[in-house]
Write an enzyme that holds these catalytic residues in place. Structure first.
Site, short mmCIF file in Angstrom:
data_model
loop_
_atom_site.label_atom_id
_atom_site.label_comp_id
_atom_site.label_asym_id
_atom_site.label_seq_id
_atom_site.Cartn_x
_atom_site.Cartn_y
_atom_site.Cartn_z
N HIS A 1 0.80 -1.22 0.00
CA HIS A 1 0.00 0.00 0.00
C HIS A 1 0.84 1.27 0.00
O HIS A 1 0.33 2.34 -0.34
CB HIS A 1 -0.94 0.01 1.21
CG HIS A 1 -2.03 -1.02 1.12
ND1 HIS A 1 -3.02 -0.96 0.17
CD2 HIS A 1 -2.26 -2.15 1.83
CE1 HIS A 1 -3.84 -2.00 0.31
NE2 HIS A 1 -3.39 -2.75 1.30
N ARG B 1 7.07 -5.89 2.62
CA ARG B 1 5.81 -6.48 2.14
C ARG B 1 5.74 -6.29 0.64
O ARG B 1 5.93 -5.19 0.11
CB ARG B 1 4.61 -5.83 2.82
CG ARG B 1 3.30 -6.48 2.35
CD ARG B 1 2.16 -6.29 3.30
NE ARG B 1 1.63 -4.94 3.33
CZ ARG B 1 0.49 -4.63 3.93
NH1 ARG B 1 -0.22 -5.56 4.55
NH2 ARG B 1 0.07 -3.39 3.95
N ASP C 1 17.18 -10.13 -4.45
CA ASP C 1 18.47 -9.65 -4.97
C ASP C 1 18.81 -8.28 -4.38
O ASP C 1 19.98 -7.95 -4.16
CB ASP C 1 18.44 -9.58 -6.50
CG ASP C 1 18.57 -10.95 -7.16
OD1 ASP C 1 18.80 -11.94 -6.45
OD2 ASP C 1 18.45 -11.02 -8.41
N GLU D 1 -5.78 -12.90 5.30
CA GLU D 1 -6.61 -11.70 5.48
C GLU D 1 -7.89 -11.76 4.66
O GLU D 1 -8.36 -10.75 4.16
CB GLU D 1 -5.79 -10.44 5.16
CG GLU D 1 -4.97 -10.50 3.89
CD GLU D 1 -4.12 -9.26 3.67
OE1 GLU D 1 -4.27 -8.27 4.42
OE2 GLU D 1 -3.32 -9.27 2.72
N ASP E 1 -8.23 -6.15 5.93
CA ASP E 1 -8.75 -6.90 4.78
C ASP E 1 -9.67 -8.03 5.23
O ASP E 1 -10.66 -8.34 4.57
CB ASP E 1 -7.60 -7.45 3.92
CG ASP E 1 -7.10 -6.40 2.95
OD1 ASP E 1 -7.92 -5.84 2.21
OD2 ASP E 1 -5.88 -6.12 2.94
C1 3PY Z 1 -4.63 -5.63 6.89
O1 3PY Z 1 -5.06 -5.36 8.03
O2 3PY Z 1 -5.36 -5.92 5.93
C2 3PY Z 1 -3.19 -5.60 6.64
O3 3PY Z 1 -2.78 -5.96 5.58
C3 3PY Z 1 -2.27 -5.12 7.69
O4 3PY Z 1 -2.60 -5.41 8.90
MG MG Z 2 -4.18 -6.20 4.12
#
Ligand code: 3PY
Ligand code: MG
Length: 269
Positions: A49, A74, A88, A153, A179
């Site tokens: 994000h 991430r 890499d 998630e 999510d």
């Molecule tokens: C979420 O809450 O969806 C995340 O990816 C981070 O906590």
């Molecule tokens: Mg998330």
């Protein structure tokens, strides 16, 4: 003679140590550097994000390299080519969003390993991770020092959690409450009672499988609750929000005080 650095984030997970972290989401080495030696155990450079690309993520890893915080990156998605470039570039621990099946988890493990255990392409001459071929034991150590955190998630991910957590090479599982809330029909309500219960159950299932569970909550009481239930690596804030909230609070405080002479204003200086 240079040696492959030990992945101390992975080591701490294996030893059951609790690690408290912060989202790094401003997308620039300068902002990341500012967070170095701030007292967190780990920092998550957010390529999902945050406004990041490979170059900005590498710049942030360079800026934070002298500092003790362990770095996790991430990814935006499951793309093995992007994963190869991050490895890499020097990332050793990747958090991958939206893992929903054991097959996906297995493919991610393979993306992070060289043949015969995976499909990672070989290009150390151009790799910061190998200090451009100067790390003598890079190939011997690379697979062992990689660490994969699968993010669960979604309702589908939760349904597949027990299978995902068993995949060899999945070192840890991180629950994304925002999510997950959306997937459960509670968009914007990561603290909803039903979401909280789902997170609690997931932490228990991950821990029962012998893997490290992680979670994000900017609600510190809730984060402490998840920690007490067995979460071993937590994110408890977001750099952008810390800056934003402090700016809003300062502006409000000064304007309310009405005068530069009001007591308490300027105390930070
Ligand atoms: C979420 O809450 O969806 C995340 O990816 C981070 O906590
Ligand atoms: Mg998330």
């Amino acid at each position: 003679m240079l040696h492959m650095p030990i992945n101390t984030f992975k080591q701490a997970l294996e030893q059951g140590e609790t690690q408290i972290g912060l989202f790094v989401g401003l997308g620039h080495g300068y902002g990341a550097e500012l967070l170095g030696s701030s007292g967190f155990d780990w920092l998550l450079i957010d390529g999902e994000h945050g406004p990041n690309d490979l170059r900005s993520i590498i710049a942030q890893m360079q800026a934070l390299a002298p500092h003790p915080e362990r770095l996790v990156v991430r990814t935006a998605d499951h793309n093995p080519a992007a994963i190869k470039q991050l490895l890499d570039g020097g990332a050793q621990t990747l958090m991958v969003p939206m893992v929903e099946s054991a097959a996906q988890a297995h493919a991610l493990v393979r993306a992070m390993r060289y043949p015969p255990h995976g499909i990672r392409g070989v290009g150390t001459a151009m790799a910061r991770a190998a200090h451009w071929n100067a790390v003598s034991d890079y190939f011997a150590q690379a697979d062992a020092q990689m660490c994969l955190i699968a993010q669960i998630e979604s309702v589908e991910g939760l349904a597949q959690l027990d299978a995902i957590v068993q995949v060899p090479g999945v070192d840890a599982v991180f629950i994304g409450p925002s999510d997950l809330a959306a997937s459960m029909g509670y968009l914007g309500q990561p603290g909803h009672r039903a979401v909280k219960t789902a997170v609690e159950e997931a932490i228990a299932r991950i821990a029962a499988a012998g893997k490290a569970a992680g979670v994000f909550s900017a609600d510190l009481a809730l984060a402490a609750h998840y920690q007490a239930l067995g979460a071993r690596f937590l994110l408890v804030g977001v750099d952008a929000l810390l800056l934003r909230n402090a700016a809003v609070a300062l502006a409000g405080k000064f304007k309310q005080a009405g005068s530069p002479d009001a007591s308490g204003v300027g105390a930070a200086y």
